[in-house]
Design a protein around this motif. Structure first.
Motif, PDB file in Angstrom:
ATOM      1  N   ARG A   1       0.858  -1.189   0.000  1.00  0.00           N
ATOM      2  CA  ARG A   1       0.000   0.000   0.000  1.00  0.00           C
ATOM      3  C   ARG A   1       0.888   1.232   0.000  1.00  0.00           C
ATOM      4  NH1 ARG A   1      -4.736   2.277   0.492  1.00  0.00           N
ATOM      5  NH2 ARG A   1      -5.073   4.077   1.841  1.00  0.00           N
ATOM      6  N   GLY A   2       0.603   2.163  -0.919  1.00  0.00           N
ATOM      7  CA  GLY A   2       1.419   3.367  -0.990  1.00  0.00           C
ATOM      8  C   GLY A   2       0.828   4.363  -1.960  1.00  0.00           C
ATOM      9  N   ARG A   3       1.539   5.463  -2.131  1.00  0.00           N
ATOM     10  CA  ARG A   3       1.088   6.523  -3.040  1.00  0.00           C
ATOM     11  C   ARG A   3       1.693   6.301  -4.426  1.00  0.00           C
ATOM     12  NH1 ARG A   3      -1.277  11.335  -2.293  1.00  0.00           N
ATOM     13  NH2 ARG A   3      -0.960  11.251  -0.017  1.00  0.00           N
ATOM     14  N   ALA A   4       0.859   6.384  -5.450  1.00  0.00           N
ATOM     15  CA  ALA A   4       1.309   6.202  -6.827  1.00  0.00           C
ATOM     16  C   ALA A   4       1.779   7.531  -7.410  1.00  0.00           C
ATOM     17  CB  ALA A   4       0.177   5.627  -7.683  1.00  0.00           C
ATOM     18  N   SER A   5       2.883   7.478  -8.139  1.00  0.00           N
ATOM     19  CA  SER A   5       3.383   8.663  -8.837  1.00  0.00           C
ATOM     20  C   SER A   5       3.852   8.243 -10.218  1.00  0.00           C
ATOM     21  CB  SER A   5       4.526   9.328  -8.058  1.00  0.00           C
ATOM     22  OG  SER A   5       5.601   8.419  -7.846  1.00  0.00           O
ATOM     23  N   GLN A   6       4.081   9.221 -11.073  1.00  0.00           N
ATOM     24  CA  GLN A   6       4.465   8.919 -12.449  1.00  0.00           C
ATOM     25  C   GLN A   6       5.857   8.304 -12.494  1.00  0.00           C
ATOM     26  OE1 GLN A   6       3.310  11.752 -15.577  1.00  0.00           O
ATOM     27  NE2 GLN A   6       2.507  13.062 -13.940  1.00  0.00           N
ATOM     28  N   PRO A   7       6.094   7.375 -13.425  1.00  0.00           N
ATOM     29  CA  PRO A   7       7.393   6.700 -13.510  1.00  0.00           C
ATOM     30  C   PRO A   7       8.514   7.673 -13.853  1.00  0.00           C
ATOM     31  CG  PRO A   7       6.005   6.147 -15.397  1.00  0.00           C
ATOM     32  CD  PRO A   7       5.145   6.894 -14.430  1.00  0.00           C
ATOM     33  N   TRP A   8       9.751   7.266 -13.478  1.00  0.00           N
ATOM     34  CA  TRP A   8      10.916   8.113 -13.698  1.00  0.00           C
ATOM     35  C   TRP A   8      11.338   8.163 -15.160  1.00  0.00           C
ATOM     36  CZ3 TRP A   8      13.085   4.632  -9.353  1.00  0.00           C
ATOM     37  CH2 TRP A   8      12.539   5.033  -8.125  1.00  0.00           C
ATOM     38  N   ARG A   9      11.011   7.142 -15.908  1.00  0.00           N
ATOM     39  CA  ARG A   9      11.434   7.104 -17.306  1.00  0.00           C
ATOM     40  C   ARG A   9      10.395   6.363 -18.127  1.00  0.00           C
ATOM     41  NH1 ARG A   9      16.447   2.760 -16.740  1.00  0.00           N
ATOM     42  NH2 ARG A   9      15.225   1.049 -15.842  1.00  0.00           N
ATOM     43  N   SER A  10      10.482   6.520 -19.440  1.00  0.00           N
ATOM     44  CA  SER A  10       9.529   5.875 -20.346  1.00  0.00           C
ATOM     45  C   SER A  10      10.040   4.480 -20.711  1.00  0.00           C
ATOM     46  CB  SER A  10       9.354   6.715 -21.613  1.00  0.00           C
ATOM     47  OG  SER A  10       8.852   7.991 -21.316  1.00  0.00           O
ATOM     48  N   ASP A  11       9.553   3.466 -19.998  1.00  0.00           N
ATOM     49  CA  ASP A  11       9.958   2.094 -20.312  1.00  0.00           C
ATOM     50  C   ASP A  11       8.817   1.119 -20.040  1.00  0.00           C
ATOM     51  OD1 ASP A  11       9.861   2.249 -17.597  1.00  0.00           O
ATOM     52  OD2 ASP A  11      11.850   1.410 -17.231  1.00  0.00           O
ATOM     53  N   SER A  12       7.579   1.556 -20.230  1.00  0.00           N
ATOM     54  CA  SER A  12       6.364   0.761 -20.005  1.00  0.00           C
ATOM     55  C   SER A  12       6.036   0.587 -18.531  1.00  0.00           C
ATOM     56  CB  SER A  12       6.478  -0.619 -20.679  1.00  0.00           C
ATOM     57  OG  SER A  12       6.560  -0.480 -22.074  1.00  0.00           O
ATOM     58  N   THR A  13       6.767   1.258 -17.626  1.00  0.00           N
ATOM     59  CA  THR A  13       6.421   1.201 -16.210  1.00  0.00           C
ATOM     60  C   THR A  13       5.134   1.987 -15.975  1.00  0.00           C
ATOM     61  OG1 THR A  13       8.740   1.039 -15.571  1.00  0.00           O
ATOM     62  CG2 THR A  13       7.202   1.707 -13.871  1.00  0.00           C
ATOM     63  N   LEU A  14       4.199   1.372 -15.254  1.00  0.00           N
ATOM     64  CA  LEU A  14       2.913   2.016 -15.025  1.00  0.00           C
ATOM     65  C   LEU A  14       3.021   3.151 -14.014  1.00  0.00           C
ATOM     66  CD1 LEU A  14       0.736  -1.213 -14.768  1.00  0.00           C
ATOM     67  CD2 LEU A  14       0.850   0.353 -16.708  1.00  0.00           C
ATOM     68  N   ALA A  15       3.733   2.913 -12.914  1.00  0.00           N
ATOM     69  CA  ALA A  15       3.798   3.913 -11.843  1.00  0.00           C
ATOM     70  C   ALA A  15       4.928   3.560 -10.895  1.00  0.00           C
ATOM     71  CB  ALA A  15       2.469   3.965 -11.084  1.00  0.00           C
ATOM     72  N   VAL A  16       5.271   4.517 -10.048  1.00  0.00           N
ATOM     73  CA  VAL A  16       6.164   4.295  -8.911  1.00  0.00           C
ATOM     74  C   VAL A  16       5.295   4.299  -7.663  1.00  0.00           C
ATOM     75  CG1 VAL A  16       8.093   5.180  -7.550  1.00  0.00           C
ATOM     76  CG2 VAL A  16       8.132   5.365 -10.046  1.00  0.00           C
ATOM     77  N   ILE A  17       5.351   3.208  -6.891  1.00  0.00           N
ATOM     78  CA  ILE A  17       4.558   3.093  -5.669  1.00  0.00           C
ATOM     79  C   ILE A  17       5.487   3.354  -4.481  1.00  0.00           C
ATOM     80  CG2 ILE A  17       2.972   1.682  -4.331  1.00  0.00           C
ATOM     81  CD1 ILE A  17       2.051   2.225  -7.196  1.00  0.00           C
ATOM     82  N   THR A  18       5.233   4.422  -3.748  1.00  0.00           N
ATOM     83  CA  THR A  18       6.046   4.771  -2.579  1.00  0.00           C
ATOM     84  C   THR A  18       5.317   4.348  -1.319  1.00  0.00           C
ATOM     85  OG1 THR A  18       7.006   6.662  -3.749  1.00  0.00           O
ATOM     86  CG2 THR A  18       7.225   6.627  -1.360  1.00  0.00           C
ATOM     87  N   SER A  19       5.882   3.379  -0.617  1.00  0.00           N
ATOM     88  CA  SER A  19       5.290   2.873   0.612  1.00  0.00           C
ATOM     89  C   SER A  19       6.056   3.411   1.807  1.00  0.00           C
ATOM     90  CB  SER A  19       5.310   1.340   0.622  1.00  0.00           C
ATOM     91  OG  SER A  19       4.818   0.830   1.850  1.00  0.00           O
TER      92      SER A  19
END
Length: 474
Positions: A167-185
């Motif tokens: 469980r964490g806050r979703a933010s935009q990925p650091w780079r364009s490589d098909s990553t959906l999001a960065v989840i910070t827990s």
């Protein structure tokens, strides 16, 4: 009178298809679904024209080659366009744009990497595959890739393949490589599943191997050896890491095709010494490869290195460069189709170009140096190091913004001991699994080559101007 050796003509017929797959995948990932669909149409139109040429002129070999490449490009563009559309409409993508809190069930694809966080607090990050996501009290199932960032205090024991609920806050990925999001827990995983049996076995090998190194080697060597053998850099000294980076030796601390080529070469030499059949040798080499991939973790980088290592071994053992280049092109096609994110991965580009240099450039330079009277062993060492440097230096500069001017000399200096360290390290890891006291007893055998490796890295990094800052980016 001895006739001069005639180098075989390289079979490059599959190369345009590999470039088409790689390029079309990269365009779709970097620029989105619309660009992918436009590229698909741009490939399909000339493919239709070339189909007419091939049908009317059966001898048009170049037309067949380009037709296959265009079909590959069009097909990959369609697949990437479809996947990019899914990514753009994924619930995690929308949650990342809003900075919403989410709960995701994931399976890590790599070990957590420790980094320094804000206010000196330790953090880890790792990539993972999404099984399901819950946001705004709605649960969605489906795949995709995310990056997890969390406090190191409760996440260092996470193992690839283990089911986690985060469980964490979703933010935009650091780079364009098909990553959906960065989840910070901000806390530990909500739920942790069982570790797969093969990962438990791999963890036992890695833990016992590291313990044997710590018990029998000085601290710098104990932290470096697991990185050289299985890519475990968790105990690597920051000073040693910086020295390797400046000296252009950092590639040694990551699992590479060279590691795998050395290990498989050692297995094949033992098979040949035991007079076993080629089929038995191939089977044993395959078992060794699978065991290595499991111990080093089956992350995309390790799988990539495994394929590249097999190709390098093919070129080295058979000496048939004509077959090695099609194998390299086929590996690029298969890897990018299966894992499209590799199309924009720096490690994949470095690994592929270095393998291409080994297959295409190095043998030519070896022949040139031998005609000038150089010994074969010195010619091969010089050609391999120089060719890898020539093709990888622009990529390293674009990626890191630095340029090591001592890397050729440093790699040549440590080249003779890398094979020794890799083979002995694998033996020590095997002994650690079977009987840890034996591993502790035999580990000191690697102290001299490890000492030389550290000495070269330290002296090379200390040279004035060893590393030059260059503009980063393409």
């Amino acid at each position: 009178m001895n006739e001069p050796e005639v180098s075989p003509v390289l079979d490059a017929r599959l190369l345009p298809s590999a470039v088409a797959v790689w390029g079309s995948s990269a365009v779709g990932i970097l620029f989105g679904a619309v660009a992918a669909w436009v590229l698909a149409v741009a490939c399909a139109i000339p493919a239709a024209i070339l189909t007419y040429v091939v049908v009317r002129r059966t001898s048009a070999g170049w037309a067949r080659i380009m037709l296959v490449a265009l079909l590959f490009g069009a097909g990959c563009s369609v697949v990437i366009g479809w996947r990019a559309t899914e990514v753009e409409g994924h619930p995690l993508t929308r949650a990342a744009l809003e900075g919403a809190w989410v709960s995701v069930e994931v399976e890590p694809s790599e070990d957590p990497h420790a980094v320094s966080g804000a206010a000196g607090q330790g953090q880890v990050f790792f990539r993972a595959t999404v099984n399901s996501v819950t946001t705004q009290n709605r649960r969605y199932s489906g795949g995709g890739l995310v990056t997890i960032r969390a406090p190191s205090s409760s996440w260092l024991e996470v193992v690839p393949g283990q089911s986690l609920t985060v469980r964490g806050r979703a933010s935009q990925p650091w780079r364009s490589d098909s990553t959906l999001a960065v989840i910070t827990s901000e806390g530990p995983p909500v739920a942790v599943g069982e570790v797969p049996w093969y990962q438990r076995w791999a963890s036992v090998v890695r833990t016992r191997f590291a313990a044997a190194c710590s018990a029998a080697l000085p601290p710098d060597q104990a932290g470096l050896l697991p990185g050289l053998v299985v890519g475990d850099t968790s105990a690597l000294s920051p000073v040693v890491k910086d020295n390797f980076t400046v000296a252009g030796l950092s590639h040694l601390t990551a699992v590479s095709g060279a590691n795998i080529s050395i290990l498989l070469g050692a297995v094949l030499l033992l098979v040949r010494a035991a007079a076993l059949s080629p089929r038995v040798g191939a089977a044993l080499a395959l078992v060794a490869l699978v065991a290595f991939v499991v111990v080093a973790r089956p992350s995309p980088s390790v799988l990539r290195a495994s394929v590249m290592g097999l190709i390098g071994l093919l070129s080295l053992v058979t000496g048939r460069r004509k077959q090695a280049l099609p194998a390299l092109a086929a590996a690029v096609i298969v890897l990018v189709v299966v894992m499209p994110e590799l199309a924009v991965d720096w490690g994949f580009a470095l690994s592929t170009t270095a393998t291409g240099a080994l297959v295409i450039i190095a043998p030519v330079w070896v022949d040139v140096l031998r005609r000038r009277g150089w010994p074969r062993w010195f010619s091969e060492m010089t050609a391999v190091s120089s060719a890898a440097f020539v093709v990888s230096a622009p990529l390293v500069g674009a990626m890191a913004g630095t340029f090591s001017v001592v890397t050729i000399a440093a790699n040549m200096a440590v080249g003779p001991v890398i094979g020794i360290i890799t083979v002995f390290g694998a033996v020590i890891a095997l002994c650690a699994l079977i009987c840890p006291p034996i591993a502790v007893f035999v580990t000191p055998l690697v102290r001299p080559p490890m000492g030389w490796l550290l000495y070269v890295s330290e002296r090379a990094a200390a040279l004035p101007g060893a590393s030059v800052v260059v503009p980063s980016g393409l």
